[in-house]
Design an enzyme around this catalytic site. Sequence first.
Site, PDB file in Angstrom:
ATOM      1  N   THR A  13      -0.427   7.744   5.889  1.00  0.00           N
ATOM      2  CA  THR A  13      -0.877   8.465   4.238  1.00  0.00           C
ATOM      3  C   THR A  13      -2.030   9.335   3.969  1.00  0.00           C
ATOM      4  O   THR A  13      -1.589  10.460   3.515  1.00  0.00           O
ATOM      5  CB  THR A  13       0.377   7.814   3.244  1.00  0.00           C
ATOM      6  N   VAL A  14      -2.799   7.534   3.894  1.00  0.00           N
ATOM      7  CA  VAL A  14      -4.292   8.692   3.322  1.00  0.00           C
ATOM      8  C   VAL A  14      -5.071  10.011   4.742  1.00  0.00           C
ATOM      9  O   VAL A  14      -5.593   9.878   4.198  1.00  0.00           O
ATOM     10  CB  VAL A  14      -4.632   7.070   3.343  1.00  0.00           C
ATOM     11  N   ALA A  33     -21.925  18.250  -1.422  1.00  0.00           N
ATOM     12  CA  ALA A  33     -22.265  17.310  -0.849  1.00  0.00           C
ATOM     13  C   ALA A  33     -23.945  17.683  -0.182  1.00  0.00           C
ATOM     14  O   ALA A  33     -24.343  17.410   0.423  1.00  0.00           O
ATOM     15  CB  ALA A  33     -21.146  16.844   0.232  1.00  0.00           C
ATOM     16  N   GLY A 133      -6.708   2.619  -5.277  1.00  0.00           N
ATOM     17  CA  GLY A 133      -6.730   3.498  -4.886  1.00  0.00           C
ATOM     18  C   GLY A 133      -7.991   5.282  -5.304  1.00  0.00           C
ATOM     19  O   GLY A 133      -8.766   5.029  -4.967  1.00  0.00           O
ATOM     20  N   ILE A 135      -8.969   5.474  -8.127  1.00  0.00           N
ATOM     21  CA  ILE A 135      -9.562   4.601  -9.563  1.00  0.00           C
ATOM     22  C   ILE A 135     -11.210   4.267  -8.681  1.00  0.00           C
ATOM     23  O   ILE A 135     -11.409   3.702  -7.774  1.00  0.00           O
ATOM     24  CB  ILE A 135      -8.929   4.010 -10.560  1.00  0.00           C
ATOM     25  N   GLU A 189       3.361  -2.550   0.458  1.00  0.00           N
ATOM     26  CA  GLU A 189       2.616  -2.565   2.042  1.00  0.00           C
ATOM     27  C   GLU A 189       3.840  -2.765   2.809  1.00  0.00           C
ATOM     28  O   GLU A 189       4.533  -3.701   2.741  1.00  0.00           O
ATOM     29  CB  GLU A 189       1.632  -4.122   2.046  1.00  0.00           C
ATOM     30  N   ASP A 200      -2.398  -8.521  -1.609  1.00  0.00           N
ATOM     31  CA  ASP A 200      -3.236  -7.133  -1.551  1.00  0.00           C
ATOM     32  C   ASP A 200      -4.177  -7.746  -3.193  1.00  0.00           C
ATOM     33  O   ASP A 200      -5.147  -6.932  -3.178  1.00  0.00           O
ATOM     34  CB  ASP A 200      -1.904  -6.109  -1.822  1.00  0.00           C
ATOM     35  N   LYS A 204      -8.329  -6.747  -3.673  1.00  0.00           N
ATOM     36  CA  LYS A 204      -8.816  -6.243  -4.013  1.00  0.00           C
ATOM     37  C   LYS A 204      -9.796  -6.610  -5.120  1.00  0.00           C
ATOM     38  O   LYS A 204     -11.539  -6.493  -5.646  1.00  0.00           O
ATOM     39  CB  LYS A 204      -8.199  -5.066  -4.803  1.00  0.00           C
TER      40      LYS A 204
HETATM   41  N1  HSE Z   1       0.764  -2.104  -1.718  1.00  0.00           N
HETATM   42  C1  HSE Z   1      -0.736  -1.484  -2.883  1.00  0.00           C
HETATM   43  C2  HSE Z   1       0.119  -1.628  -4.037  1.00  0.00           C
HETATM   44  C3  HSE Z   1      -1.142   0.008  -2.203  1.00  0.00           C
HETATM   45  O1  HSE Z   1       1.096  -1.500  -4.280  1.00  0.00           O
HETATM   46  O2  HSE Z   1      -0.662  -1.219  -5.190  1.00  0.00           O
HETATM   47  C4  HSE Z   1      -2.277  -0.342  -1.628  1.00  0.00           C
HETATM   48  O3  HSE Z   1      -3.477  -0.880  -2.349  1.00  0.00           O
END
Ligand code: HSE
Length: 437
Positions: A13-14, A33, A133, A135, A189, A200, A204
């Site tokens: 995806t990314v 750049a 993501g 931000i 995830e 998760d 972060k």
């Molecule tokens: N699974 C994560 C979320 C997405 O739901 O925020 C990316 O970190």
Amino acid sequence: MKPIRVGLLGMGTVGSGTVRVLERNASEITRRAGRAIRITLIADRDVEKAKRLAGNVPVTNDAFQVVSNPEIDIVVELIGGTTVAKDLVLKAIGNGKHVVTANKALLALYGNEIFEAAQDAGVIVAFEAAVAGGIPIIKALREGLTANRIEWIAGIINGTSNYILSEMREKGVSFEDALKDAQALGYAEADPTFDIEGIDAAHKLTLMASIAFGIPTQFSKAYTEGITKLTREDIAYAEELGYRIKLLGITKRVEKGIELRVHPTLIPAKRLIANVEGVMNAILVKGDAVGATLYYGAGAGSEPTASAVVADLVDVTRMHTADPEHRVPHLAFQPDALSDVEILPISEVETAYYLRMRAYDKPGVLAEVTRILADLEISIDAMVQKEPHEGQELVDIIMLTHRTVEKHIDCAISKIEMLPVISGSVKKIRLEELNRN
Ligand code: HSE
């Protein structure tokens, strides 16, 4: 000037979003750049699928070929996980390549080792896409707020759990149904445990705490509690009292050390952050000079996360020729200036609480409960007793307390649960006012 050459690991995806954004915005990105940023080799297990998305870029199924390729300047790691990805990142660093990664688990667990290796090799490891993501919170914390003594951070940093809580509150659906929806929409995830158990978010938060306070990454010391035990009743009771329940990652500098915790939290419904719904993320940062600041946006998704990956690519392109000592340090503070301040265990954290208990509806019940709280110097802020359910002699009592240390509330709860007039266990949810102080 010749384009800078990028090897991309992982065309999911990314990865595919990164290819699209780089291509679509190529001329703007080059103007920013100072030279073109070109993906020259892609690695993915599914070579055929990756080729369909890659245009003319060659694709291999051997990621190690990419990290060892002398023609590549920057490796973008979008494979995820902490095993192969760790080997690949360390190998890339060892080969003198700069790394851009979205891998929060890898950095939360092995960040100290990876940043040290990068320091020794004089390369950059950039990780904007690892937290929230699209931000630009890493940039904000590490550079924009650099004048400040950061006091605390509180963030909705897992979109899946925020989506589930929003659905449960707005539509009254069950936890299980909301989770299925989130998975179908592609938010969760690969292993949804990471989302719903707060892991998760703790990854972060660990990274944000490090760059906010200048401490090594210490994921193992983060207190992590997910949303699986929240009920629709608690969400509704909180709402009646003027609060919303959000899964927050909170890190705070207090006198005794640093708090590092992820858990469901009641927050006043009138706060902006309480109104962040669905899969969106938002992070409140309190700095001593700037006051409270709020960052909001998409915390996941193809192009929002690619936005962060490409921003890092531009940063590396601008900065890679600078003397390593004059670059922004990986963890915002100079590596020899990191602090060994203690991460506090949850029992030492101070906050307010929502308590829900089920009691027999007879005289003296409240007196017994409030006596226990008073003996531990826990002050009650609000209290509600619900009507008994039809045909039942048990009533729900909800109390909001003022701030107290967690070990005191736990002591009170075990005493309350032993009272013969109380049925079952007491539900405890932490409460934060998130005001400007
Ligand atoms: N699974 C994560 C979320 C997405 O739901 O925020 C990316 O970190």
